[in-house]
Design an enzyme around this catalytic site. Structure first.
Site, PDB file in Angstrom:
ATOM      1  N   GLN A 111      22.501  27.038  16.143  1.00  0.00           N
ATOM      2  CA  GLN A 111      21.301  27.152  15.315  1.00  0.00           C
ATOM      3  C   GLN A 111      20.470  25.876  15.438  1.00  0.00           C
ATOM      4  O   GLN A 111      19.433  25.758  14.808  1.00  0.00           O
ATOM      5  CB  GLN A 111      21.718  27.350  13.851  1.00  0.00           C
ATOM      6  N   ASP A 114      18.193  20.617  18.845  1.00  0.00           N
ATOM      7  CA  ASP A 114      18.172  19.239  19.343  1.00  0.00           C
ATOM      8  C   ASP A 114      18.671  19.063  20.776  1.00  0.00           C
ATOM      9  O   ASP A 114      18.576  17.973  21.336  1.00  0.00           O
ATOM     10  CB  ASP A 114      18.986  18.331  18.405  1.00  0.00           C
ATOM     11  N   HIS A 129      17.642  29.199  17.558  1.00  0.00           N
ATOM     12  CA  HIS A 129      16.440  28.745  16.851  1.00  0.00           C
ATOM     13  C   HIS A 129      15.503  27.975  17.771  1.00  0.00           C
ATOM     14  O   HIS A 129      14.643  27.236  17.319  1.00  0.00           O
ATOM     15  CB  HIS A 129      16.822  27.900  15.621  1.00  0.00           C
ATOM     16  N   CYS A 162      -2.885  21.960  25.652  1.00  0.00           N
ATOM     17  CA  CYS A 162      -2.611  22.621  26.931  1.00  0.00           C
ATOM     18  C   CYS A 162      -3.489  22.058  28.044  1.00  0.00           C
ATOM     19  O   CYS A 162      -4.703  21.953  27.897  1.00  0.00           O
ATOM     20  CB  CYS A 162      -2.860  24.117  26.780  1.00  0.00           C
ATOM     21  N   CYS A 165      -5.801  25.200  29.250  1.00  0.00           N
ATOM     22  CA  CYS A 165      -6.917  25.769  28.481  1.00  0.00           C
ATOM     23  C   CYS A 165      -7.283  24.955  27.246  1.00  0.00           C
ATOM     24  O   CYS A 165      -8.154  25.342  26.485  1.00  0.00           O
ATOM     25  CB  CYS A 165      -6.587  27.204  28.093  1.00  0.00           C
ATOM     26  N   GLY A 202      30.321  23.221  11.564  1.00  0.00           N
ATOM     27  CA  GLY A 202      29.130  22.579  11.004  1.00  0.00           C
ATOM     28  C   GLY A 202      28.044  23.543  10.587  1.00  0.00           C
ATOM     29  O   GLY A 202      26.870  23.196  10.618  1.00  0.00           O
ATOM     30  N   SER A 204      27.135  26.291   7.373  1.00  0.00           N
ATOM     31  CA  SER A 204      27.543  26.898   6.102  1.00  0.00           C
ATOM     32  C   SER A 204      27.253  28.393   6.095  1.00  0.00           C
ATOM     33  O   SER A 204      27.458  29.052   5.084  1.00  0.00           O
ATOM     34  CB  SER A 204      26.844  26.194   4.943  1.00  0.00           C
ATOM     35  N   ASN A 228      34.046  23.050   8.551  1.00  0.00           N
ATOM     36  CA  ASN A 228      32.779  22.730   7.893  1.00  0.00           C
ATOM     37  C   ASN A 228      33.092  21.948   6.618  1.00  0.00           C
ATOM     38  O   ASN A 228      34.137  22.164   6.014  1.00  0.00           O
ATOM     39  CB  ASN A 228      32.031  24.038   7.551  1.00  0.00           C
TER      40      ASN A 228
HETATM   41 ZN    ZN Z   1      -3.161  27.192  27.473  1.00  0.00          ZN
END
Ligand code: ZN
Length: 260
Positions: A111, A114, A129, A162, A165, A202, A204, A228
């Site tokens: 989840q 990083d 995620h 970007c 664009c 780690g 919950s 956990n």
């Molecule tokens: Zn763009």
């Protein structure tokens, strides 16, 4: 530290966890924010993490805020991006990479955004995620590596635009109000169905639908280990529950799996 240095209760549970892992054919590891807090990355969903007390993440880290006032989102995200950029994997991340390298089929479902599992050397990582490693254009959908934009953004708050664009680039993380990315989510469910052991580390297990994966594994007859520092809803059905510091106990368990 080794297993015997932990409390006798934890030491016994760690040995049982190692025994189950050693017998497993396909292991799925499900990780959450708790595996990265020892690397200095706050759990932005937890109260008292600093990020929470300053702004309400459910509001500011939402797709609606990003669309209506992206500068507000980028202002909130900046300290977190800095912490992620500078973070190093901790012994728990390293232990899972070693488990995979030892030849035990290991899939990590995370989840976290990083990238620390990959930094530690894990190859099969499903990021439910999303990730901070890339950005995508909100207009033309072109994807960019975050690296060239990061320093100016962290140092001066320069909002990434970007090159194609000139529209605003959005980090490829799943914001509140967004669907999970389809492909890793389907793969996570498939891996869960095929696993004979799931290890939750780690997390919950408070965020749906990811929190439902351990039940899917159990329904297929898989073993379940939960490591956990807080209780989870599946603890009553787990084979082993260890409420301890993930960065201290996981390396001990996995050392025992690999070296006996
Ligand atoms: Zn763009």
């Amino acid at each position: 530290m080794n297993i015997a240095d932990h409390s006798s209760h934890t030491a016994l549970d760690a040995l049982r966890a190692a025994g189950l892992l050693r017998k497993a054919k396909r292991v799925v590891v499900l990780t959450g924010a708790g595996i990265s807090t020892p690397s200095g990355i706050p759990d932005f969903r937890s109260e008292g993490s600093g990020l929470w007390s300053r702004d309400e993440p459910m509001e500011v880290a939402s797709l609606t805020t990003f669309r209506t006032s992206p500068e507000k989102f980028f202002h909130w995200f900046r300290p977190l991006a800095g912490q992620i950029f500078n973070a190093q994997p901790n012994p728990a991340h390293m232990a899972f990479a070693e488990l995979e390298n030892s030849g035990i089929t290991t899939t990590i479902i995370t989840q976290n955004i990083d990238g620390l599992h990959q930094k530690a050397g894990s190859k099969k990582v499903l990021e439910l995620h999303g990730t901070t490693r890339t950005l995508s254009c909100t207009q033309c959908f072109k994807q960019f590596d975050s690296q060239p934009f990061l320093q100016a953004y962290i140092d001066h708050g320069t909002i990434p635009l970007c090159a194609n664009c000139n529209a605003i680039l959005k980090p490829d993380v799943i914001l509140f109000g967004e669907q999970l990315p389809q492909s890793p989510w389907f793969e996570a469910q498939r891996e869960t169905r095929q696993a004979d052991l799931m290890l939750v580390a780690g997390s919950s297990l408070e965020v749906l639908p990811v929190a439902g994966l351990p039940m899917q594994a159990l329904d297929r007859g898989a073993h379940l280990i939960v490591v956990n520092n807080a209780p989870t809803y599946v603890n009553v059905r787990a084979d082993v529950v260890i409420m301890d510091d993930v960065a201290a106990i996981l390396p001990e368990i996995i050392k025992r799996v690999i070296h006996g």
